[in-house]
Write a protein that holds these residues in place. Structure first.
Motif, PDB file in Angstrom:
ATOM      1  N   SER A   2      19.485   4.094   2.150  1.00 11.99           N
ATOM      2  CA  SER A   2      18.301   4.461   1.379  1.00 11.99           C
ATOM      3  C   SER A   2      18.404   3.846  -0.007  1.00 11.99           C
ATOM      4  O   SER A   2      19.472   3.487  -0.472  1.00 11.99           O
ATOM      5  CB  SER A   2      18.170   5.979   1.277  1.00 11.99           C
ATOM      6  OG  SER A   2      19.248   6.482   0.515  1.00 11.99           O
ATOM      7  N   GLY A   3      17.265   3.740  -0.651  1.00  5.86           N
ATOM      8  CA  GLY A   3      17.236   3.172  -1.990  1.00  5.86           C
ATOM      9  C   GLY A   3      15.867   3.346  -2.594  1.00  5.86           C
ATOM     10  O   GLY A   3      14.954   3.849  -1.957  1.00  5.86           O
ATOM     11  N   THR A   4      15.756   2.928  -3.804  1.00  6.74           N
ATOM     12  CA  THR A   4      14.483   3.037  -4.501  1.00  6.74           C
ATOM     13  C   THR A   4      13.878   1.655  -4.648  1.00  6.74           C
ATOM     14  O   THR A   4      14.555   0.715  -5.057  1.00  6.74           O
ATOM     15  CB  THR A   4      14.702   3.635  -5.907  1.00  6.74           C
ATOM     16  OG1 THR A   4      15.321   4.911  -5.758  1.00  6.74           O
ATOM     17  CG2 THR A   4      13.397   3.785  -6.651  1.00  6.74           C
ATOM     18  N   TRP A   5      12.610   1.539  -4.314  1.00 11.28           N
ATOM     19  CA  TRP A   5      11.892   0.288  -4.498  1.00 11.28           C
ATOM     20  C   TRP A   5      11.316   0.261  -5.899  1.00 11.28           C
ATOM     21  O   TRP A   5      10.781   1.245  -6.374  1.00 11.28           O
ATOM     22  CB  TRP A   5      10.756   0.161  -3.489  1.00 11.28           C
ATOM     23  CG  TRP A   5      11.241  -0.171  -2.122  1.00 11.28           C
ATOM     24  CD1 TRP A   5      11.653   0.712  -1.167  1.00 11.28           C
ATOM     25  CD2 TRP A   5      11.399  -1.468  -1.558  1.00 11.28           C
ATOM     26  NE1 TRP A   5      12.047   0.042  -0.058  1.00 11.28           N
ATOM     27  CE2 TRP A   5      11.893  -1.303  -0.261  1.00 11.28           C
ATOM     28  CE3 TRP A   5      11.157  -2.751  -2.029  1.00 11.28           C
ATOM     29  CZ2 TRP A   5      12.154  -2.379   0.571  1.00 11.28           C
ATOM     30  CZ3 TRP A   5      11.415  -3.821  -1.191  1.00 11.28           C
ATOM     31  CH2 TRP A   5      11.909  -3.624   0.081  1.00 11.28           C
ATOM     32  N   VAL A   6      11.439  -0.859  -6.556  1.00  9.06           N
ATOM     33  CA  VAL A   6      10.897  -1.031  -7.900  1.00  9.06           C
ATOM     34  C   VAL A   6      10.118  -2.332  -7.927  1.00  9.06           C
ATOM     35  O   VAL A   6      10.613  -3.375  -7.502  1.00  9.06           O
ATOM     36  CB  VAL A   6      12.026  -1.089  -8.960  1.00  9.06           C
ATOM     37  CG1 VAL A   6      11.462  -1.331 -10.338  1.00  9.06           C
ATOM     38  CG2 VAL A   6      12.857   0.173  -8.925  1.00  9.06           C
ATOM     39  N   LEU A   7       8.881  -2.250  -8.391  1.00 12.45           N
ATOM     40  CA  LEU A   7       8.106  -3.473  -8.552  1.00 12.45           C
ATOM     41  C   LEU A   7       8.670  -4.283  -9.710  1.00 12.45           C
ATOM     42  O   LEU A   7       8.986  -3.741 -10.766  1.00 12.45           O
ATOM     43  CB  LEU A   7       6.634  -3.151  -8.822  1.00 12.45           C
ATOM     44  CG  LEU A   7       5.881  -2.506  -7.679  1.00 12.45           C
ATOM     45  CD1 LEU A   7       4.459  -2.167  -8.122  1.00 12.45           C
ATOM     46  CD2 LEU A   7       5.835  -3.425  -6.471  1.00 12.45           C
ATOM     47  N   CYS A   8       8.806  -5.550  -9.499  1.00 16.91           N
ATOM     48  CA  CYS A   8       9.356  -6.427 -10.533  1.00 16.91           C
ATOM     49  C   CYS A   8       8.232  -6.990 -11.391  1.00 16.91           C
ATOM     50  O   CYS A   8       7.228  -7.454 -10.860  1.00 16.91           O
ATOM     51  CB  CYS A   8      10.120  -7.575  -9.893  1.00 16.91           C
ATOM     52  SG  CYS A   8      11.524  -7.043  -8.945  1.00 16.91           S
TER      53      CYS A   8
END
Length: 52
Positions: A2-8
């Motif tokens: 699992s992880g967190t998605w971050v918009l670049c």
């Protein structure tokens, strides 16, 4: 896994990139990727360049 998605963020301004590399390392930025504006992602091809 699992992880967190971050918009670049993106920019076409060199001064902004310089600021990110100089000041954003404290919050976790590791480098930038740059490419031609009209280039497309090709999963198995090298063509984009990164810097740290």
């Amino acid at each position: 896994m699992s992880g967190t998605w971050v918009l670049c963020p993106s920019t076409t301004e060199q001064a902004t990139v310089d600021d990110w590399l100089a000041n954003w390392t404290q919050v976790g930025i590791e480098g930038v990727v740059f490419k031609w504006l009209r280039s497309t992602y090709e999963p198995t091809a090298r063509g984009w360049t990164s810097t740290r």
